[in-house]
Design a protein around this motif. Structure first.
Motif, PDB file in Angstrom:
ATOM      1  N   PRO A 214       0.792  -1.290   0.180  1.00 26.15           N
ATOM      2  CA  PRO A 214       0.079  -0.061   0.107  1.00 26.15           C
ATOM      3  C   PRO A 214       1.077   1.244   0.263  1.00 26.15           C
ATOM      4  CG  PRO A 214      -0.922  -1.593   1.702  1.00 26.15           C
ATOM      5  CD  PRO A 214       0.445  -2.088   1.111  1.00 26.15           C
ATOM      6  N   ARG A 215       2.052   1.131   0.364  1.00 28.94           N
ATOM      7  CA  ARG A 215       2.874   2.461   0.456  1.00 28.94           C
ATOM      8  C   ARG A 215       3.050   2.946  -0.681  1.00 28.94           C
ATOM      9  NH1 ARG A 215       7.544   2.709   2.286  1.00 28.94           N
ATOM     10  NH2 ARG A 215       8.049   0.512   2.357  1.00 28.94           N
ATOM     11  N   MET A 216       3.164   1.908  -1.761  1.00 31.35           N
ATOM     12  CA  MET A 216       3.276   2.359  -3.186  1.00 31.35           C
ATOM     13  C   MET A 216       2.257   3.216  -3.784  1.00 31.35           C
ATOM     14  SD  MET A 216       3.394   0.387  -6.960  1.00 31.35           S
ATOM     15  CE  MET A 216       4.338  -1.009  -6.260  1.00 31.35           C
ATOM     16  N   LEU A 217       0.937   3.461  -2.963  1.00 29.37           N
ATOM     17  CA  LEU A 217       0.046   4.268  -3.546  1.00 29.37           C
ATOM     18  C   LEU A 217       0.312   5.872  -3.411  1.00 29.37           C
ATOM     19  CD1 LEU A 217      -3.055   2.412  -1.908  1.00 29.37           C
ATOM     20  CD2 LEU A 217      -2.856   2.809  -4.267  1.00 29.37           C
ATOM     21  N   HIS A 218       1.269   6.048  -2.459  1.00 30.74           N
ATOM     22  CA  HIS A 218       1.679   7.567  -2.490  1.00 30.74           C
ATOM     23  C   HIS A 218       2.438   7.719  -3.723  1.00 30.74           C
ATOM     24  CE1 HIS A 218       0.989   8.022   1.789  1.00 30.74           C
ATOM     25  NE2 HIS A 218       1.586   7.181   2.032  1.00 30.74           N
ATOM     26  N   GLN A 219       3.355   6.979  -4.451  1.00 31.95           N
ATOM     27  CA  GLN A 219       3.984   7.087  -5.656  1.00 31.95           C
ATOM     28  C   GLN A 219       2.808   7.291  -6.667  1.00 31.95           C
ATOM     29  OE1 GLN A 219       5.776   4.707  -3.432  1.00 31.95           O
ATOM     30  NE2 GLN A 219       6.956   6.580  -2.658  1.00 31.95           N
TER      31      GLN A 219
END
Length: 756
Positions: A214-219
């Protein structure tokens, strides 16, 4: 419901309260995935040099709460429960009992685990291992152990006498390691976080960002704000690839606004990846042909193709000869949809391809990876800013373990260097990968299994046969933090060795220690434990590996196991000596914000392949599972998925809010057209059965039908509950990754009250 938003806040709050760690973990989470903090114990997504205020996601917060829980298992737990009784417990209920706090040995007379002293456990394990045939002992690792522990573990195995070092990568991204190595000369992805800031197009294949990273959602959100198109190919419409509300944005949280992630979403059928990619490439060639005919600028990057690639003419001929009707049939997509996606690709100058296990876990998983490379090579989209291939790895150090020698393939390990460094003759015989280890266990050849983390028996295919054979293993040893099925299904002699978690302070003779991991973009990071240990008697993973080594191996004056445990910097110095190109100045660089990256030749357009160039691959077939020719006309294609409430085999809850499931994981997602064809209604219980001619009955009963937006002819169920349906022989060619994303199944209505 978008990914993120108040749903994520609610989930995080719930698990912190449920595990009674709200106060403690609220402080810990502020240091998660940050320089001079600790690396998340769940996924391997990249850690930025300039982190967000909250550099953790819902999944990462759940993993932290799960590890730092206030619950603990003492000796009284096993006084109340026999191991046989625990076999009926669910995965969630076993782990939810809390942290293991003392070493345990199974007592056959009482069918209970009993406390055992560390020295006694090591001595007994060492004596048993010394009595085993050296090439019939398996040293498995789950992908969570640090670089330091992993290096020590591979050295233990090789000094013991074998390369039997299967790991969790064998079950997920081994197709990547094989496919990328063969085509571009490196076994890992080529992109970094910086490339997300420079790309002008992102393609997604078979990766569920909202659950698995889910942290990839920032990118992705930042890319969408710049107008970058994101084109997704996936059988299910996953929430994280549809829309995202950023929990770190007060405005978004207050207004409920959300960012649309995918600009095109193509629901191909399970196993349709090669066909869809073939269609994209065919459309690109057609546009290039039209440009040539019109005297315009070429669509293909011809200078790049001439200088850097091999095999393009053969590939182009195969693409031109492939009929559109075959592509449409196998992909489950229309020509017009594929041409629409190809138009965006052709109009973009820097394209990234992100993919996950939806690509790799097929019979032709390696071919799928090679087809992604083909797509990128056509316009020179490897080795330039904003472009490249991005396989999203699962567990937090699964890629790093390979980097420091965890591999069953002797040609990938620095055996000559280890020989000189430690003065022994490393074994040269290929070891067992995960499938081969299972074959050896089923054949009753394997004599001992040592597990560095993980829940192997739950993760592998062929569940029923494997559990029966597992009980015949002479020795099983599991290094763990929490109770799982690998402990209750055990060998004739069984030990549980409880370890410190990465989040916990690791105090050794040389003081508090730090460890290192490698993220999914090949960057190395330091990690420092901050929480007090769950119990005073826990040992660290390096200490446990050293304890087994000292009890098993002859003394070697060049290997100071005790010195390594006292000060992990000594292990890092040894790693740097073995791998100087990657780990030079290791100690000085390990706290670099954003990590330090290992050299990747392909990212510099240096191709360490047989031809010295990046290679195009001509696919053997468009079929995702070529073994199903002549399949039963009533068969459906099952693919397994993870829920919002799990990470790999760890089940935090039985809910999956993204898919509207509550209280049960025994569900079958099914298209309404297929429900009508099988005369099934929502909520009806069914049994899935795998048709085969090998005489093995494979079935899972008690699955409740859930109507879902899924391609007709396909059904989905949860991993690992559906693992009993996967034959061990049903794996990817070349890589032997279990083909969990394309399994032929028959659906049978259950009689009322017959669920199991």
């Amino acid at each position: 419901m978008p990914a993120g938003g108040w749903g994520s806040v609610s989930e995080v709050t719930h698990i912190l309260l449920d595990q009674h760690v709200a106060g403690k973990d609220s402080r810990l989470l502020m240091r998660q995935n940050k320089p001079d903090g600790f690396a998340c114990v769940s996924c391997a997504w990249a850690k930025p040099a300039n982190p967000h205020p909250f550099e953790f996601c819902e999944s990462g917060a759940k993993a932290t709460a799960w590890e730092t829980t206030s619950r603990a298992i003492g000796a009284d737990f096993f006084e109340r429960h026999t191991v046989t009784a625990l076999e009926s417990w669910s995965d969630h209920d076993l782990e939810d009992q809390g942290r293991l706090t003392e070493p345990l040995r199974w007592d056959a007379a009482s069918d209970k685990y009993r406390p055992v002293a560390w020295d006694t456990a090591f001595a007994e394990i060492g004596a048993a291992l010394r009595a085993c045939q050296r090439d019939q002992v398996v040293f498995y690792s789950s992908g969570r152990a640090s670089l330091e522990t992993s290096y020590m573990y591979q050295l233990l195995a090789r000094m013991y006498g074998n390369n039997n070092l299967p790991d969790s990568s064998n079950m997920c991204h081994e197709s990547t390691s094989v496919g990328l190595k063969k085509t571009i000369g490196v076994p890992v992805g080529t992109v970094t976080l910086d490339d997300f800031e420079k790309t002008d197009c992102i393609f997604f294949f078979g990766q569920n960002v909202g659950v698995n990273s889910p942290r990839m959602l920032h990118q992705l959100q930042e890319a969408r704000r710049r107008g970058v198109p994101i084109i997704t190919f996936n059988p299910l419409r996953e929430r994280g690839l549809v829309s995202f509300t950023n929990p770190q944005s007060p405005l978004e949280m207050l207004t409920g606004s959300e960012t649309a992630i995918s600009t095109q979403y193509h629901q191909l059928k399970a196993g349709g990846d090669t066909a869809a990619l073939m269609g994209l490439c065919k459309a690109i060639l057609a546009r290039d042909d039209a440009a040539v005919a019109a005297g315009g600028q070429r669509v293909l990057d011809m200078p790049f193709l001439h200088e850097h690639t091999d095999g393009f003419d053969d590939f182009a001929a195969a693409v031109r000869a492939c009929p559109w009707q075959d592509i449409e049939r196998e992909a489950g997509l229309l020509r017009e949809a594929l041409e629409l996606a190809a138009d965006v690709y052709c109009n973009s100058s820097a394209v990234m391809a992100v993919y996950g296990m939806g690509v790799t876990q097929h019979r032709n998983g390696v071919q799928n990876v090679a087809m992604i490379v083909n797509l990128l090579l056509m316009r020179g989209n490897i080795g330039k800013p904003g472009a490249g291939v991005c396989p999203v790895r699962g567990h937090s150090n699964v890629q790093g373990q390979r980097t420091v020698g965890i591999t069953e393939k002797p040609e990938l390990a620095p055996l000559d260097k280890l020989k000189v460094q430690y003065g022994f003759e490393p074994p040269r015989k290929p070891g067992m990968n995960t499938v081969e280890a299972c074959e050896g266990i089923l054949a009753r050849r394997v004599q001992a299994y040592i597990g560095l983390g993980g829940n192997f028996i739950r993760a592998v295919p062929e569940t029923a046969m494997m559990e029966a054979a597992w009980r015949e293993l002479p020795l099983t040893v599991q290094v763990s933090t929490k109770l799982n099925r690998n402990h209750v299904i055990h060998g004739k002699a069984s030990y549980i060795l409880p370890c410190l978690g990465r989040i916990e302070v690791d105090r050794q003779a040389g003081g508090a220690q730090s460890v290192t991991i490698e993220d999914s973009t090949a960057c190395m990071h330091g990690s420092r434990g901050l929480a007090e240990p769950a119990a005073p008697g826990l040992l660290s993973e390096p200490a446990i590996v050293a304890g087994i080594a000292k009890a098993t191996l002859d003394a070697n004056p060049r290997v100071d196991w005790d010195g390594w445990v006292a000060d992990y910097a000594r292990v890092r110095a040894a790693i740097a000596e073995t791998f100087p190109e990657i780990f030079h100045d290791f100690e000085a660089r390990m706290w670099t914000p954003g990590g330090f990256r290992k050299p990747l030749a392909a990212a510099q357009r240096i191709w360490k392949t047989e031809s010295g160039k990046a290679g195009f691959t001509v696919p053997d077939t468009l079929q995702g599972d070529p073994d199903t020719a002549g399949r039963d006309p009533d068969a459906l294609t099952l693919f397994t998925v993870r829920s919002d409430g799990q990470f790999n085999t760890t089940i935090y809850s039985n809910d999956d809010r993204f898919r509207g499931v509550k209280g049960s994981r025994m569900v079958l997602f099914m298209a309404r057209a297929d429900m009508a064809r099988h005369a099934l209604s929502a909520g009806e219980l069914v049994t899935l059965r795998t048709p085969s001619d090998d005489g093995v009955a494979r079935r899972v009963a008690g699955l409740a039908v859930v109507p879902y937006d899924i391609p007709e002819g396909c059904v989905a169920g949860y991993f690992p509950e559906c693992n009993p349906l996967i034959p061990l022989w049903h794996h990817a060619k070349e890589s032997k990754v279990p083909a969990a994303k394309s399994i032929d199944v028959l659906v049978e209505r259950m009689a009322s009250g017959s669920a199991s």
